[in-house]
Design an enzyme around this catalytic site. Structure first.
Site, short mmCIF file in Angstrom:
data_model
loop_
_atom_site.label_atom_id
_atom_site.label_comp_id
_atom_site.label_asym_id
_atom_site.label_seq_id
_atom_site.Cartn_x
_atom_site.Cartn_y
_atom_site.Cartn_z
N SER A 285 24.78 30.73 -63.48
CA SER A 285 25.58 31.94 -63.34
C SER A 285 24.68 33.10 -62.93
O SER A 285 24.06 33.04 -61.87
CB SER A 285 26.32 32.22 -64.66
OG SER A 285 27.33 33.17 -64.49
N ASP B 69 35.70 26.68 -59.83
CA ASP B 69 35.12 27.73 -60.66
C ASP B 69 35.97 28.99 -60.53
O ASP B 69 35.99 29.63 -59.48
CB ASP B 69 33.68 28.00 -60.21
CG ASP B 69 32.90 28.85 -61.19
OD1 ASP B 69 33.52 29.68 -61.88
OD2 ASP B 69 31.66 28.70 -61.25
N HIS C 231 33.47 26.80 -64.24
CA HIS C 231 32.13 27.39 -64.38
C HIS C 231 31.27 26.66 -65.39
O HIS C 231 30.05 26.71 -65.33
CB HIS C 231 32.29 28.86 -64.80
CG HIS C 231 31.08 29.69 -64.59
ND1 HIS C 231 30.44 29.83 -63.37
CD2 HIS C 231 30.36 30.46 -65.46
CE1 HIS C 231 29.41 30.64 -63.49
NE2 HIS C 231 29.33 31.03 -64.75
N GLU D 210 38.29 37.97 -69.37
CA GLU D 210 36.89 37.60 -69.16
C GLU D 210 35.93 38.76 -69.37
O GLU D 210 34.86 38.59 -69.97
CB GLU D 210 36.71 37.04 -67.75
CG GLU D 210 35.27 36.69 -67.37
CD GLU D 210 34.74 35.46 -68.08
OE1 GLU D 210 33.50 35.30 -68.14
OE2 GLU D 210 35.54 34.65 -68.58
N GLU D 211 36.29 39.95 -68.89
CA GLU D 211 35.30 41.02 -68.78
C GLU D 211 35.53 42.24 -69.65
O GLU D 211 34.67 43.10 -69.72
CB GLU D 211 35.22 41.49 -67.31
CG GLU D 211 34.99 40.38 -66.29
CD GLU D 211 33.63 39.69 -66.42
OE1 GLU D 211 32.85 40.08 -67.31
OE2 GLU D 211 33.36 38.77 -65.64
#
EC number: 3.4.21.26
Length: 760
Positions: free
Chosen positions: A624, A702, A734, A203-204
Site C-alpha cells: 500500500s 482492489d 487490497h 475507509e478514511e
C-alpha cells in the site's frame, strides 16, 4: 502491529560519530548448545498456517461488574466479577441452529440477536442475517422477522429497541416482535446512504460500518445521510466463474473530485411519527465551503456534540447542540463552537480526536497539540484558547479510555521515552493538585511494554491487554485499587509451542541524524554474528501518522526470513510517522514521497556503516503506502538496493481517495499543489528502475488502491523498455486473502532468495 532490558551507549568508529544508539534487546538468543541442537528454525509453512498466532481477551462488558464471553465450546457465558459466578445465557446448540458467528444481548437482558451469513463488503462493512432469540421463553421471535441481508443492526442503550439498516434505509422496532417503523425512504444503492457510511467515509473518516448513534437513554437516534449522487464512479471487472465478467461500481471521490454531501438528522424514537427526523445545522464557518462530518458524541439525552472539518482539513469545529422541546429542533449556538486549527499541518493525527465529556455535561477532555507541538490531554470548559493542559512533555498522549468523577484513564508513550511503547495511566481529577500514576509501567515489565485497556461501567473494573514484546497476556483488574484479579488469557499453548523454535533476536534502536530521530527495529538471525555479513531487507510502510517500530510480539513472515533464511530485517519510522511530535509528523505536509523515502535511504546507509550488512544484497518491500515508498526508494538512483517488492502500491496521488490524499497534500489544482502531485508519481521515475530487480504485485479487485495504480506503473516501465516482474491476483482486494496469501508470500520468498543468491 506487534526480556530483559539492556541499555547500550556505544561510541562507534569515526564513520558513525554522529550516531547515537540506544538499544533494547527484546529476544535474547538461547546460549546453551545442547538446547540449540534440539531447536528448529521457523518455516514458511508455520507462518502461512498461523501456527504461532496469539489470543487476546476483551470482555464484552454489560455492567460495572459483569461481562459476557464466548467459551471454548461456544456457549455464551455471563461472568459476575464480584460473586465469581458464571452461567450460560445462550447455548452453543442455539448458536449452531442458525450458524451464528456473532451475538448481541439487549440491555434489558430479554433478547439476544444472533448474526449469521456474514458477507464482507469493504474494510469494516458487511451484511448478515439476524435472528432474535427470546431468553424468557427460550424461543426465536416469530412474526415481523427482520429482512435479509441487513447492513447494520444495534440495540438501544436501554431496553430492547432495535435500529437497523436495510437497503440503505433506517428502520426502528420498539420491541423485537413489533412491526418496523421506517425512518428514511430515500436510500438508494450507490446513491444515498442512511445510517451507514459510503466507501470514502467508511475507509478514511469514520473507520466504522455504521453512521447512527443512540442517545444515552435511547430516546433519540442520530444518523448521517451521505449523498453520493454526483460522485465519480470507479469501475472494475470481477471475473468470477461466469462466461462474462461483471462490473463493480463504487462511488469513489479521488483527489480534487466532488465529495459526498453529508447531513445529520436526529429523530425522537419514542414518538417517531410525531415530528420525524430533524436536521442538525452545520456551523456557518464550515458550511461556507466543502466540508466533512468527522464524528458524533452524545453528552446527555438532549445534548449532542458534532465535529466538522473543512475540506482542507486544517480546521476542525466542535459544535455542542441542545434540544429545544418547544420547537422540537436542535440548537447549536456559536458560543458552543470550539475551533481547532493547525498552522503547520492538518488538524489532529490520522483523525481529529473525539471529546470525552465530564459529569457536568458541558466541559470535556480532548487530545490536541500543545504549544510545543506534542499531542496532549487538555480540559476545555469554555474555549480551546483557555484550555487547561492536563499532560505535558516531549512524548504524546495516545487515547483517553475513560473519565469518571475522580479519575481519568489514558495511554501514552511517556515511560522511558520510547515512542513505540504504550502504558496505561490514571490521573486523579477529583483532588488538587491532580496526581498521576502509571498503572502498567512495572507490570511484567520485560514481557509487557505495549498495552491497551477495556473498562466496565464507571471504570469499576478493567481488562488490560498486553501485546508484547513478550507473549501477549490479558488480565482483569480492580478499577479502584488497580489490583490484578485474574488472568483472562496467557497463551500458554503458544509459549509451549515456541520452546523448541529458534526465534530471531529483535532490537529497537534510534539514530540521530541531522537533528532528526529515526527509530528502527532490527530483526536478526538467531545465531547473529557481528563479524559476518548478512543480506538486509527493509520493510517499510511510512505513511503519515503510522508507526511501525513498536514493542509488540509477532511471529510473521519477516520472523521466518530472519530465523530460516538468515536475513537481517529493519523497520524504520521516518519523518511523517506518529507519536513523536508535530515537527516529525508534519514534515511531510504537502510533499508526500520525499522525506519518507530519504529517511529510509539514510537509515540503510547507517546500517551499512555498522559493518554486518552485505551492501551488495539489500532489498526493500512494502504494501500500500509502503509499496509507494519502496518503489520510490528503488527508483532513487542511489545504487543501494539490488531488488524490491511493491504490493498494491499507490503510484500517483491523483488516483487515491480525496479525504486521505487532500489531508496531507492539499488539492491537485494549479493554485494549490498540482506541481507536487505531478512530481511525486512512480511513473515519472520509470527510467530509474533499469538497474534494480522490481516485483510489482496487485489484486485486480482492489477497492482501496485501485489496480489502475499498478497498471500505470507497468505501462510506464514498458514504455521505458525496463524489465520487471509482475504478479496479479484475480478478484482479490487490497488484503490479498485466502489462498492468495499463501501464493503471495511463497512467491515473494522465492524472489528475495533469488535476489540474495540464497539456496532453496
Amino acid at each position: 502491529m506487534k526480556t530483559w532490558v539492556k541499555i547500550v551507549f556505544g561510541v562507534a568508529t569515526s564513520a558513525v560519530l554522529a550516531l547515537l544508539v540506544m538499544c533494547i534487546v527484546l529476544r535474547p538468543s538461547r546460549v546453551h548448545n545442547s538446547e540449540e541442537n534440539t531447536m528448529r528454525a521457523l518455516t514458511l509453512k508455520d507462518i502461512l498456517n498461523g501456527t504461532f498466532s496469539y489470543k487476546t481477551f476483551f470482555p464484552n462488558w454489560i455492567s460495572g461488574q459483569e461481562y459476557l464471553h464466548q467459551s471454548a465450546d461456544n456457549n455464551i457465558v455471563l461472568y459476575n466479577i464480584e460473586t465469581g459466578q458464571s452461567y450460560t445465557i445462550l447455548s452453543n446448540r442455539t448458536m449452531k441452529s442458525v450458524n451464528a458467528s456473532n451475538y448481541g444481548l439487549s440491555p434489558d437482558r430479554q433478547f439476544v440477536y444472533l448474526e449469521s451469513d456474514y458477507s464482507k463488503l469493504w474494510r469494516y462493512s458487511y451484511t448478515a442475517t439476524y435472528y432474535i432469540y427470546d431468553l424468557s421463553n427460550g424461543e426465536f421471535v416469530r412474526g415481523n422477522e427482520l429482512p435479509r441481508p441487513i447492513q447494520y443492526l444495534c440495540w438501544s442503550p436501554v431496553g430492547s429497541k432495535l435500529a437497523y439498516v436495510y437497503q440503505n434505509n433506517i428502520y426502528l422496532k420498539q420491541r423485537p416482535g413489533d412491526p418496523p417503523f421506517q425512518i428514511t425512504f430515500n436510500g438508494r444503492e450507490n446513491k444515498i446512504f442512511n445510517g451507514i457510511p459510503d466507501w470514502v467515509y467508511e475507509e478514511e473518516m469514520l473507520a466504522t460500518k455504521y453512521a447512527l448513534w443512540w442517545s444515552p437513554n435511547g430516546k433519540f437516534l442520530a444518523y448521517a445521510e451521505f449523498n453520493d449522487t454526483d460522485i465519480p464512479v470507479i469501475a472494475y471487472s470481477y471475473y468470477g466463474d461466469e462466461q462474462y465478467p461483471r462490473t463493480i461500481n463504487i462511488p469513489y471521490p479521488k483527489a480534487g473530485a466532488k465529495n459526498p454531501v453529508v447531513r445529520i438528522f436526529i429523530i425522537d424514537t419514542t414518538y417517531p411519527a410525531y415530528v420525524g427526523p430533524q436536521e442538525v445545522p452545520v456551523p456557518a464557518m464550515i458550511a461556507s465551503s466543502d466540508y466533512y462530518f468527522s464524528w458524533l458524541t452524545w453528552v446527555t439525552d438532549e445534548r449532542v456534540c458534532l465535529q466538522w472539518l473543512k475540506r482542507v482539513q486544517n480546521v476542525s469545529v466542535l459544535s455542542i447542540c441542545d434540544f429545544r422541546e418547544d420547537w422540537q429542533t436542535w440548537d447549536c449556538p456559536k458560543t458552543q463552537e470550539h475551533i481547532e486549527e493547525s498552522r503547520t499541518g492538518w488538524a489532529g493525527g490520522f483523525f481529529v480526536s473525539t471529546p470525552v465529556f465530564s459529569y457536568d455535561a458541558i466541559s470535556y477532555y480532548k487530545i490536541f497539540s500543545d504549544k510545543d507541538g506534542y499531542k496532549h490531554i487538555h480540559y476545555i470548559k469554555d474555549t480551546v484558547e483557555n484550555a487547561i493542559q492536563i499532560t505535558s512533555g516531549k512524548w504524546e498522549a495516545i487515547n483517553i479510555f475513560r473519565v469518571t468523577q475522580d479519575s481519568l484513564f489514558y495511554s501514552s508513550n511517556e515511560f522511558e521515552e520510547y515512542p513505540g511503547r504504550r502504558n496505561i495511566y490514571r490521573i486523579s481529577i477529583g483532588s488538587y493538585p491532580p496526581s498521576k500514576k502509571c498503572v502498567t509501567c512495572h507490570l511484567r515489565k520485560e514481557r509487557c511494554q505495549y498495552y491497551t485497556a477495556s473498562f466496565s461501567d464507571y471504570a469499576k473494573y478493567y481488562a488490560l491487554v498486553c501485546y508484547g514484546p513478550g507473549i501477549p497476556i490479558s488480565t482483569l483488574h480492580d478499577g479502584r485499587t488497580d489490583q490484578e484479579i485474574k488472568i483472562l488469557e496467557e497463551n500458554k499453548e503458544l509459549e509451549n509451542a515456541l520452546k523448541n523454535i529458534q526465534l530471531p533476536k529483535e532490537e529497537i534502536k534510534k539514530l540521530e541524524v541531522d537533528e532528526i530521530t529515526l527509530w528502527y527495529k532490527m530483526i536478526l538471525p538467531p545465531q547473529f554474528d557481528r563479524s559476518k555479513k548478512y543480506p538486509l531487507l527493509i520493510q517499510v510502510y511510512g505513511g503519515p501518522c503510522s508507526q511501525s517500530v513498536r514493542s509488540v510480539f509477532a511471529v510473521n513472515w519477516i520472523s521466518y526470513l530472519a530465523s530460516k533464511e538468515g536475513m537481517v530485517i529493519a523497520l524504520v519510522d521516518g519523518r511523517g510517522t506518529a507519536f513523536q511530535g508535530d515537527k516529525l509528523l508534519y514534515a511531510v505536509y504537502r510533499k508526500l514521497g520525499v522525506y519518507e523515502v530519504e529517511d529510509q535511504i539514510t537509515a540503510v546507509r547507517k546500517f551499512i556503516e555498522m559493518g554486518f550488512i552485505d551492501e551488495k544484497r539489500i532489498a526493500i518491500w512494502g504494501w500500500s503506502y509502503g509499496g509507494y515508498v519502496s518503489s520510490l526508494a528503488l527508483a532513487s538512483g542511489t545504487g543501494l538496493f539490488k531488488c524490491g517488492i511493491a504490493v498494491a502500491p499507490v503510484s500517483s496521488w491523483e488516483y487515491y481517495a480525496s479525504v486521505y490524499t487532500e489531508r496531507f497534500m492539499g488539492l491537485p489544482t494549479k493554485d494549490d499543489n498540482l506541481e507536487h502531485y505531478k512530481n511525486s508519481t512512480v511513473m515519472a521515475r520509470a527510467e530509474y528502475f533499469r538497474n534494480v530487480d522490481y516485483l510489482l504485485i496487485h489484486g485486480t479487485a482492489d477497492d482501496n488502491v485501485h489496480f489502475q495504480n499498478s497498471a500505470q506503473i507497468a505501462k510506464a516501465l514498458v514504455n521505458a523498455q525496463v524489465d520487471f516482474q509482475a504478479m496479479w491476483y484475480s478478484d482479490q482486494n487490497h488484503g490479498l486473502s485466502g489462498l492468495s496469501t499463501n501464493h503471495l508470500y511463497t512467491h515473494m520468498t522465492h524472489f528475495l532468495k533469488q535476489c540474495f543468491s540464497l539456496s532453496d
